[in-house]
Design a protein around this motif. Structure first.
Motif, short mmCIF file in Angstrom:
data_model
loop_
_atom_site.label_atom_id
_atom_site.label_comp_id
_atom_site.label_asym_id
_atom_site.label_seq_id
_atom_site.Cartn_x
_atom_site.Cartn_y
_atom_site.Cartn_z
N ILE A 74 -20.94 -26.88 29.90
CA ILE A 74 -22.01 -26.68 28.92
C ILE A 74 -21.68 -25.50 28.01
N LEU A 75 -21.19 -24.41 28.58
CA LEU A 75 -20.83 -23.25 27.77
C LEU A 75 -19.70 -23.59 26.79
N ASP A 76 -18.73 -24.37 27.23
CA ASP A 76 -17.65 -24.79 26.32
C ASP A 76 -18.22 -25.61 25.17
N LEU A 77 -19.18 -26.49 25.46
CA LEU A 77 -19.85 -27.25 24.41
C LEU A 77 -20.59 -26.31 23.46
N PHE A 78 -21.27 -25.31 24.01
CA PHE A 78 -21.99 -24.35 23.18
C PHE A 78 -21.04 -23.57 22.27
N ARG A 80 -18.10 -24.69 21.16
CA ARG A 80 -17.62 -25.66 20.15
C ARG A 80 -18.66 -25.91 19.07
N THR A 81 -19.94 -25.86 19.42
CA THR A 81 -21.01 -26.17 18.47
C THR A 81 -21.68 -24.91 17.92
N ASN A 82 -21.09 -23.74 18.20
CA ASN A 82 -21.52 -22.47 17.62
C ASN A 82 -22.87 -21.97 18.17
N LEU A 83 -23.22 -22.37 19.38
CA LEU A 83 -24.43 -21.85 20.02
C LEU A 83 -24.15 -20.60 20.84
N ALA A 84 -22.89 -20.40 21.18
CA ALA A 84 -22.50 -19.24 21.98
C ALA A 84 -21.11 -18.80 21.55
N ASN A 85 -20.80 -17.57 21.89
CA ASN A 85 -19.48 -17.01 21.64
C ASN A 85 -18.86 -16.63 22.97
N ARG A 86 -17.57 -16.85 23.10
CA ARG A 86 -16.86 -16.46 24.32
C ARG A 86 -16.21 -15.11 24.09
N ILE A 87 -16.49 -14.20 24.99
CA ILE A 87 -15.81 -12.91 24.98
C ILE A 87 -14.55 -13.10 25.82
#
Length: 155
Positions: A74-78, A80-87
């Motif tokens: 789910i986080l990877d999807l977020f 990809r769709t700009n809902l979250a950023n990975r630090i």
């Protein structure tokens, strides 16, 4: 304090959840109950959170185990769709408070308390994109993280 090279709207609370739902469905994805739960949990963190942190908190709230692998997907999807950023340096995630806005963030991460904030400076990230393309790379995506001490910890 933050340099904004363009304007965008920051969202919070229910407005943030609505903006995330709209952004995800506009991308052709479904806004499921589990995806909403993961997003809401991530939005509660003011520091980068790992998939394990989120899975543990959701497991406790639901009274049944939530698998970290499901949360990672789910986080990877977020991301990809700009809902979250990975630090990248912390293998952790931050909610994107302006999900409809596409740009490259420059993250400032405190080495003491772990707080992460971002600044937007398209001149810097644009220069990195150009440098990558000049070196023969395509689909360049700058990931910029600056480490140091936040104002609170430096005081």
């Amino acid at each position: 304090m933050a340099k904004h090279a363009h304007a965008h709207q920051e969202h919070s609370g229910d407005d943030l959840i609505d903006a995330a739902r709209i952004t995800l469905t506009d991308a052709g994805e479904q806004w499921t109950g589990m995806r909403q739960s993961v997003f809401e949990e991530l939005a509660q963190h003011d520091k980068p959170a790992s998939a394990y942190d989120i899975a543990d908190n959701l497991s406790a709230a639901r009274g049944k185990r939530v698998a970290p692998n499901s949360v990672y997907r789910i986080l990877d999807l977020f991301v990809r769709t700009n809902l979250a950023n990975r630090i990248e340096s912390a293998n952790a995630y931050l909610v994107n408070t302006h999900p409809g806005c596409r740009h490259d963030c420059i993250f400032l991460i405190c080495d003491d308390c772990g707080k992460a904030t971002h600044i937007d400076d398209d001149r810097v990230t644009g220069a990195l994109r150009v440098a990558g393309k000049d070196a023969g790379f395509t689909d360049v995506r700058p990931v910029v993280e600056l480490r140091g001490l936040c104002d609170d910890c430096a005081a």
